[in-house]
Design a protein around this motif. Structure first.
Motif, PDB file in Angstrom:
ATOM      1  N   SER A   1       1.326  -1.218  -0.270  1.00 53.94           N
ATOM      2  CA  SER A   1       0.093   0.052   0.148  1.00 53.94           C
ATOM      3  C   SER A   1       1.061   1.554   0.151  1.00 53.94           C
ATOM      4  CB  SER A   1      -1.142   0.454   1.130  1.00 53.94           C
ATOM      5  OG  SER A   1      -1.821  -1.425   1.528  1.00 53.94           O
TER       6      SER A   1
ATOM      7  N   ILE B   1       5.310   1.920  -8.512  1.00 59.58           N
ATOM      8  CA  ILE B   1       4.049   1.438  -9.131  1.00 59.58           C
ATOM      9  C   ILE B   1       5.464   0.193 -10.485  1.00 59.58           C
ATOM     10  CG2 ILE B   1       1.926   1.207 -10.165  1.00 59.58           C
ATOM     11  CD1 ILE B   1       1.802   3.220  -8.246  1.00 59.58           C
TER      12      ILE B   1
ATOM     13  N   ASN C   1       5.442  -4.195 -10.079  1.00 61.05           N
ATOM     14  CA  ASN C   1       4.095  -4.381 -11.040  1.00 61.05           C
ATOM     15  C   ASN C   1       5.273  -5.592 -11.844  1.00 61.05           C
ATOM     16  OD1 ASN C   1       1.947  -3.630 -10.448  1.00 61.05           O
ATOM     17  ND2 ASN C   1       2.237  -1.965 -11.979  1.00 61.05           N
TER      18      ASN C   1
ATOM     19  N   GLU D   1      -0.534  -7.580  -5.180  1.00 63.06           N
ATOM     20  CA  GLU D   1      -1.304  -5.933  -4.659  1.00 63.06           C
ATOM     21  C   GLU D   1      -1.057  -5.214  -4.795  1.00 63.06           C
ATOM     22  OE1 GLU D   1      -5.007  -6.993  -3.504  1.00 63.06           O
ATOM     23  OE2 GLU D   1      -5.299  -5.068  -3.565  1.00 63.06           O
ATOM     24  N   VAL D   2      -1.620  -4.307  -5.851  1.00 60.03           N
ATOM     25  CA  VAL D   2      -0.478  -3.169  -5.495  1.00 60.03           C
ATOM     26  C   VAL D   2      -1.726  -1.304  -5.602  1.00 60.03           C
ATOM     27  CG1 VAL D   2       1.003  -0.791  -5.912  1.00 60.03           C
ATOM     28  CG2 VAL D   2       1.932  -3.594  -6.372  1.00 60.03           C
ATOM     29  N   ARG D   3      -1.420  -1.324  -3.982  1.00 67.45           N
ATOM     30  CA  ARG D   3      -3.097  -0.317  -3.999  1.00 67.45           C
ATOM     31  C   ARG D   3      -1.548   1.946  -3.372  1.00 67.45           C
ATOM     32  NH1 ARG D   3      -5.015  -3.549   1.589  1.00 67.45           N
ATOM     33  NH2 ARG D   3      -5.562  -5.118   0.496  1.00 67.45           N
ATOM     34  N   VAL D   4      -3.183   2.173  -4.583  1.00 73.62           N
ATOM     35  CA  VAL D   4      -2.647   3.655  -3.969  1.00 73.62           C
ATOM     36  C   VAL D   4      -3.829   4.069  -2.853  1.00 73.62           C
ATOM     37  CG1 VAL D   4      -1.277   3.963  -5.141  1.00 73.62           C
ATOM     38  CG2 VAL D   4      -3.761   4.576  -5.484  1.00 73.62           C
TER      39      VAL D   4
ATOM     40  N   VAL E   1      -2.442  -0.275 -10.507  1.00 77.01           N
ATOM     41  CA  VAL E   1      -3.223  -0.361  -8.845  1.00 77.01           C
ATOM     42  C   VAL E   1      -4.469  -0.344  -8.955  1.00 77.01           C
ATOM     43  CG1 VAL E   1      -0.910   1.233  -8.376  1.00 77.01           C
ATOM     44  CG2 VAL E   1      -3.255   2.479  -8.671  1.00 77.01           C
TER      45      VAL E   1
END
Lengths: 322, 170
Positions: A167, A182, A186, A192-195, A211
């Motif tokens: 996150s 990011i 990736n 999982e990449v969250r912003v 994201v």
């Protein structure tokens, strides 16, 4: 993209993490891992870049980033010049003229920091063949070595990227660090990449970055393995993008209490310098979950790796001598 | 077309015997075996066990000390060096598979001295091949091989250990 890779896919310049293949990013991380051993010796240097000249060309001042690049180059035995263009006038010289003058001093590498997006790429297009350019941060565009030291730190703590939820919290819109993180996360296969940010601090193309977007900190941090806080520029308050520092901290500030929803072994990162009590609480920044100072240490090994890879690009391979 | 290369086990016996004599001269307690990646590390591990030395052998990857970065680029994978003990006042016995030009040993010497100041450095190799470009000689060598300049001989391993030829005759 081909500007930073040669015909064999090896790194010629390091301008952005965008579009770089996973194998190359892993190679940088593996090489950095080897360089981290150099710190354990009584002589903390290797002679790999002896006789090479690295010029730190900083159009925007940043003592910390410049210092880590300088230390990395010195640990590789290169000669380092610091040209702080922000405080010296160019005296009518064009940028390209200045580059050619510096090249005439037998520069092998420029480390470029600039407030304009695309500046490092522009310089890379104008240097002589054989001269490498490293992007040390350009505008809102990219800060690839910062991103690589971040993923290096993550790999050291968590191992594989596939099972991870990362996150990234804060001003994504104006952050070259977040963009580079990011792309790297990736490419490395992060689960999982969250912003996590208010709408005013997200770029328009944010979903296109690959994201998941959260506007609420609790949902954004839930079960996260890695939490990255970003620096908040104070001028964003005056730009009407945010109501106030205290309001920002209330909604998006990281603290031990807010991290209760994250994975119990989640690590906390920040590219620095920290606005304590704005992006992150001091107890968390200095606490056991924090790897912020490790990031600084890892930055030297990662920059050593990138410098040796770009200056180690050879037109043809020769067998190893015995 | 390749020449018949000797089997490794009898060479390893010879190398171990030569090292026994060297250890007796230098004093076993002062000596540390340090293999040079990759072949030298396999040999150092085998010899360390066979000679009954205490602790663990060291390993050097001399990639960061090479003098040909601009010609051949960074290696694909560099393994971190590890020296198990301080090298100050110890006898470091470097172990490598092949001694040819001497440039690898020169790089290894530079790296060892970045860890400290050993009392002495000795060199043990499986194959001594003529063609030195530097004034470096082995203290113990299991065999001597003459090959055409375009050919390389190297150790494959770790199990089984065997010598192989690479590259054709010029």
């Amino acid at each position: 993209m081909s500007l930073q890779l040669d015909a064999d896919g090896r790194l010629r310049h390091f301008l952005t993490t965008e579009g770089l293949p996973r194998a190359l990013l892993t190679h940088i991380l593996d090489t950095a891992e080897s360089f981290s051993g150099v710190i354990g010796k009584s002589v903390k240097k290797v002679p790999l870049l002896r006789g090479r000249t690295v010029i730190n060309l900083f159009f925007e001042s940043s003592t910390r980033t410049r210092t880590t690049f300088e230390l990395a180059a010195k640990r590789l035995s290169a000669d380092v010049l610091n040209v702080n263009v922000a405080t010296t006038t160019i005296k009518g010289e064009s940028l390209v003229d200045m580059l050619h003058n510096l090249e005439a001093m037998q520069a092998d590498m420029f480390v470029v920091r600039h407030a304009e997006s695309g500046a490092a790429e522009y310089i890379a297009r104008h240097v002589q063949p054989g001269v490498a350019v490293l992007n040390a941060g350009d505008g809102w565009h990219a800060h690839p070595t910062q991103a690589m030291l971040d993923v290096f730190t993550i790999r050291r703590h968590k191992g594989a990227f596939e099972p991870l939820t990362v996150s990234i919290v804060g001003d994504i819109r104006h952050s070259r660090v977040a963009r580079s993180q990011i792309h790297a996360l990736n490419a490395l296969g992060t689960g999982e990449v969250r912003v996590v940010a208010p709408r005013t601090l997200l770029p328009r193309d944010v979903e296109g970055l690959g994201v998941r977007v959260h506007h609420d900190l609790d949902s954004g941090l839930r079960d996260a393995d890695v939490v990255i806080g970003l620096r908040l520029q104070r001028e964003r308050m005056q730009g009407a993008l945010l109501p106030s520092e205290s309001e920002y901290y209330r909604r998006y500030g990281l603290s031990e209490a807010r991290l209760a929803v994250a994975h119990p072994e989640a690590i906390v990162m920040h590219p620095g310098p920290i606005n304590r009590g704005v992006e992150i609480d001091s107890d968390l920044a200095d606490g056991p979950r924090s790897v912020i100072l490790e990031q600084v240490t890892n930055g030297i090994a990662v920059r050593m790796a990138v410098m040796s890879l770009v200056l180690g690009v050879a037109p043809e391979s020769t067998p190893e001598a015995t | 077309m390749s020449a018949k290369l000797p089997d490794v086990p009898p060479l390893l016996d010879r190398l171990a015997a030569g090292l026994e004599a060297l250890l007796a001269d230098e004093g076993r307690g002062r000596c540390t075996l340090v293999g040079i990646h990759s072949g030298g590390v396999w040999l150092a591990e085998a010899l360390h066990q066979r000679l009954g030395l205490a602790g663990a052998p060291g390993a050097l990857d001399i990639a960061f000390y090479r003098d040909d970065l601009a010609r051949s680029g960074m290696q694909a994978r560099v393994r971190p060096s590890r020296l198990p003990l301080t090298v100050d006042d110890r006898v470091v016995i470097l172990v490598d598979d092949v001694l040819y030009t001497g440039r690898t040993v020169r790089a290894a010497l530079n790296e060892v001295f970045d860890y400290g100041r050993p009392a002495a450095v000795r060199l043990a190799v499986l194959v001594d091949r003529p063609g030195r470009e530097l004034p470096i000689a082995a203290d113990v060598a299991a065999t001597r091989l003459e090959l055409p300049a375009g050919q390389r001989v190297k150790l494959q391993g770790p199990a089984p250990l065997r010598l192989v030829l690479e590259g054709g005759a010029p």
